[in-house]
Every structure is written in structure tokens, then in C-alpha cells.
Design an enzyme around this catalytic site. Sequence first.
Site, PDB file in Angstrom:
ATOM      1  N   GLU A 294      37.628   5.601  46.151  1.00  0.00           N
ATOM      2  CA  GLU A 294      37.844   6.119  44.790  1.00  0.00           C
ATOM      3  C   GLU A 294      39.218   5.676  44.321  1.00  0.00           C
ATOM      4  O   GLU A 294      40.141   5.561  45.119  1.00  0.00           O
ATOM      5  CB  GLU A 294      37.777   7.640  44.791  1.00  0.00           C
ATOM      6  CG  GLU A 294      36.380   8.176  45.056  1.00  0.00           C
ATOM      7  CD  GLU A 294      36.358   9.694  45.052  1.00  0.00           C
ATOM      8  OE1 GLU A 294      35.919  10.260  44.050  1.00  0.00           O
ATOM      9  OE2 GLU A 294      36.800  10.294  46.043  1.00  0.00           O
TER      10      GLU A 294
ATOM     11  N   HIS B  96      28.916  13.251  53.068  1.00  0.00           N
ATOM     12  CA  HIS B  96      28.302  12.092  52.398  1.00  0.00           C
ATOM     13  C   HIS B  96      28.124  10.883  53.338  1.00  0.00           C
ATOM     14  O   HIS B  96      27.055  10.294  53.409  1.00  0.00           O
ATOM     15  CB  HIS B  96      29.144  11.638  51.203  1.00  0.00           C
ATOM     16  CG  HIS B  96      29.456  12.737  50.226  1.00  0.00           C
ATOM     17  ND1 HIS B  96      28.580  13.757  49.952  1.00  0.00           N
ATOM     18  CD2 HIS B  96      30.553  12.975  49.463  1.00  0.00           C
ATOM     19  CE1 HIS B  96      29.124  14.561  49.049  1.00  0.00           C
ATOM     20  NE2 HIS B  96      30.311  14.121  48.742  1.00  0.00           N
TER      21      HIS B  96
ATOM     22  N   ARG C 109      34.951  35.887  36.155  1.00  0.00           N
ATOM     23  CA  ARG C 109      35.928  36.955  35.902  1.00  0.00           C
ATOM     24  C   ARG C 109      36.315  37.071  34.438  1.00  0.00           C
ATOM     25  O   ARG C 109      36.838  38.077  34.009  1.00  0.00           O
ATOM     26  CB  ARG C 109      37.192  36.670  36.715  1.00  0.00           C
ATOM     27  CG  ARG C 109      37.126  37.258  38.097  1.00  0.00           C
ATOM     28  CD  ARG C 109      38.301  36.816  38.899  1.00  0.00           C
ATOM     29  NE  ARG C 109      38.382  35.352  38.886  1.00  0.00           N
ATOM     30  CZ  ARG C 109      39.175  34.641  39.668  1.00  0.00           C
ATOM     31  NH1 ARG C 109      39.974  35.230  40.510  1.00  0.00           N
ATOM     32  NH2 ARG C 109      39.189  33.315  39.606  1.00  0.00           N
TER      33      ARG C 109
ATOM     34  N   LYS D 154      41.205   8.082  48.541  1.00  0.00           N
ATOM     35  CA  LYS D 154      41.571   8.238  47.127  1.00  0.00           C
ATOM     36  C   LYS D 154      42.631   7.193  46.812  1.00  0.00           C
ATOM     37  O   LYS D 154      43.353   6.728  47.710  1.00  0.00           O
ATOM     38  CB  LYS D 154      42.170   9.625  46.880  1.00  0.00           C
ATOM     39  CG  LYS D 154      41.292  10.782  47.322  1.00  0.00           C
ATOM     40  CD  LYS D 154      40.208  11.094  46.331  1.00  0.00           C
ATOM     41  CE  LYS D 154      39.404  12.292  46.806  1.00  0.00           C
ATOM     42  NZ  LYS D 154      38.159  12.488  46.063  1.00  0.00           N
TER      43      LYS D 154
END
Length: 512
Positions: free
Chosen positions: A242, A266, A67, A364
Site C-alpha cells: 500500500e 489476508h 454513543r 504501508k
Amino acid sequence: MTSPHQQWNNPLRSPADKRLPQIAGPSGMVIFGVTGDLARKKLLPAVYDLANRGLLPGGFTLVGYGRRDWSKADFEAYVRKAIDEGARTEFHENVWQRLAEGLEFVQGNFDDDAAFDRLAATCKRSDDERGTAGNWAYYLSVPPEFFAEVVHQLDRSGMAHEGENQWRRVIIEKPFGHDLESAKELNEVVGAVFDERSVFRIDHYLGKETVQNILALRFSNQMFEPVWNSHYIDHVQITMAEDIGLGGRASYYDGIGAARDVIQNHLIQLLALVAMEEPTSFSPGQLRAEKLKVLRATSAVGPFGKTTARGQYTAGWQGSKKVVGLREEEGFDPNSTTETFAACTLQIDSRRWAGVPFYLRTGKRLGRRVTEIALVFKRPPYQPFSQGQTDLLTNNAVVIRVQPDEGVLMRFGSKVPGPGMELRDVNMDFSYSEAFTEQSPEAYERLILDALLDESSLFPTNSEVERSWEILDPVLNYWADQGRPDDYAAGTWGPASAERMLSKDGRAWRRP
Ligand code: BG6
């Protein structure tokens, strides 16, 4: 007979195969969502690395669609910065100049007919002037709600239609739907315009060297396969942890959560590679047939209140840094019920795996970043040692370390040096960085090249994606009625419920 490209794709290829041509033929690529994080951090650097390795064709053209009101020079500056920040290979001015000559930017929204017509004209001009020969890959690095519009526009503007001796392919990023039903709808939308053979669905884990090495480890060696079954294996743990939090990713992540973000794609793909039978060849068809077969035998084990766990991180310490909880992260709903940790138990109904639980977990803000697959062995049926001598001995294990510290570890018992007979676990470790001098290419590099080469082995099919949702949907539906996930402090290894999930079976998660 296999083509040179098929041989290159074969993870068991001999070193001599490296001399086979691997360069993509005349072609170009359009990236939709080129100003997004993924394009900036991964796709643009990967294109440069491919160019640097000499794997892109002479007149390769890269068209960005977005954009922003950008000139060609603005786009060039943006690509250059992304390369400076993310490329793995060294910067060479001549490689950059050649790549820059083929950069184009087209400004527009996804519902803008005129802009898509300009895009089509840009590609046509490149075919005439740069030799892209009508061969185009369209990379949809956009949220799934835009897939339908973009695919419709590619159709309307004629860009989806292959002329004689031309190809048009679409590369699609996950998430591919949020459940089975939405995935089927998306597959229909894409399938109405592109043949299945022209659709490349990205699961970037399949582009990782260490993931491809699962096939090499299992099928090129004699020592693993005889014990790779329920007679010897007690259970399998697949972990993708993570340490990062979700600040800045609310628009993508809130409402999606860890299971949809990572387990559905995954981790279930990793399970398929670890558990599948040997394919008759590594051709895309054979490989995917075996993966699909094992996925069809896979299901989630209940009762989910005991066999799954769900968590959301609260404030805590990440190393020496104090970090906030998910509900305080910028952009997240303060009442968010999105899980940032998910774990579930899967079973595979086959002679090889009956009775062997596969525990999958991801999260996480966990203790550290690590992805690994651990095959934990049963204890020997008889130990000719006294209890005191084996107190420190646990189960043997083969651990495939996907990242970081890529490698494979074997854990077994050994005598502690000294006059007595005391046994303890020791590790035998293969490390990629010590064994090889070559650096592994980034997953996206491999996957973009494969898409240009029409090598589809490392891309999940529509049936695999749908089957993965079928496996996970019962768990997601159960969680949907359970309110907020359990809390866990940032920097720890998830909620207490995750520990209970294994301890009730007399097992424990590895501390990687
Ligand atoms: C992506 C997920 O697919 O994989 C992200 O959407 C995650 O949430 C990322 O951070 C991790 O990838 P890698 O290659 O760093 O393990």
C-alpha cells in the site's frame, strides 16, 4: 443436491445461474460501531449498493447503535452522506427512500443494559411492523476488546436467541485476537452465545472477485494444474503493498503492526487458496476442509533472523508529496516499535509443495498500491541457446493481480524480431476491465449478502483463524525480542533486510 444459494455461491457457476434467486430473505441488520471508519466507508455504501441491485428484502431494516446523541433524522443524514461518498452504484432517490424508511438509530454504550433493551425493542418492532421476521445479523464493527461485552449484551437482552424459524447471526471484523491464545479466548466468548454456524468472521479479501477467481483459474482449466507443484514452481511471492501511511489510524495500528493486520488473515488466506488441493465441491464444508488441510501443513521457516524482515517507514517521498515517518505520524508513540512492513517465509509440507518457499510481504508507504500472487517457475533443465542469447530471459511466471488492474499475467520468453536469435521476457495479459463489462462488486457487498443468505464459504472458520495464528506466532515472538524494526524510506519497497531475505536464496522480489 445443492440449493439455489449454494449454486450461486459456486465460483464456477455457469452464466445461466445468475437467474437464480439471490435476494436475501426477510431480515435486518444491526451495526455496532456504525460511526466508525469501516461502517462509513464500506458497510453503509455496500448496503445501499445491495439495495440498488435489488438484493435486499422488501422490509429490510438497518439499525445503527452508537454513543452519539442522534435522532433518526441525524442518522439518516449520516447514512446518506456515507452513500454519496462511497457507493459504487448510481444514486436513485426511490431506492434511497425505501432504505431510509428502514433506518433506525439506538443510542448507548456497550455496557448499557437499558440501551440494549431499547435495541431489542426496536428490532422486535421492526419484526412486527416491517416483516423482518426475527432474522437479524449483528455486525460487530468494533475493536476486539468490546466483543465480549456486546456478545454478552446480545445474550442478556434475548437478541441472540433464535425463535422458531428465525435466525440470529453475528458478523465479526478482524483483528480476531493478537495471537493464538487471545483468538481462542475470543472464540470461546463468542461460542458461548452463538453456534459456530451463526458466526461469520470477515476477511474482506475473500469477498474480492479476483480472489475467488483463483479457484476458477486453478480448477476450471486444464493448463495450470499440471504445473502447479514443486516439479515446476521455484517459489511463490505474495505481496500486498500500500502507498498510504498510517496518519489517523494510530489507535488501531500502533502495537498491532503489519503482520497481524495483513499477513495473519489476508495473505495466509491467499496462500491457502493458491496451495490447497481441489475440493470435492464448493460447498462451504468442503472448501474450508481443503483450506484447513493446507494450513495445517504450513509453517514458518527459520532461522527468522534470515527468513523474515520487519521495517518501519521513515520520512520520504510518496510520488511528488513529502511525507513523514511513522514515529512523526499523529497519535503514534515517538518510540513506537510497531512494524509497517513485514515479510516472512512459509513452507508447506506436502507432496505438492515440498521445497517451494512461499514468500509473503506487506507494507504501508511502499512504492505503489498493489496486491498480487506470483508463481515463479524453475528454469528449464536445459537451454539449447548460447548464454548471450538468453541474457535477458528470466523465469517464467504466472501472476494473479488481485488489485488494482485486476487480471492474470503470464510471463515467458520470446524471440526478439530480427535476424539473430535473441530472447527476452514478454507478458501475456488478461485484464478484467477489458474482458468484462460488468464492474466487480465491492468485497463487503458480497460478504454482507452472503451472511444474510447463510452462505459461509467466504468466511474463515474459527479453526482457520486459530491455525493462522499458530503459523505466525513463532515469527511474532521472535520479533518481540528484537527491538525496533529496520528503517525504510517512505515510497521505497521496504527495508534492505527484505532484499537480503530473498537474495540469500539467489532470488529477488518482483517490482510490481
Ligand atoms: C485491512 C487492513 O484489512 O485491509 C488495512 O486493516 C488495509 O490496514 C486494508 O489498509 C486494505 O484493504 P484493500 O481492500 O484496500 O486492499
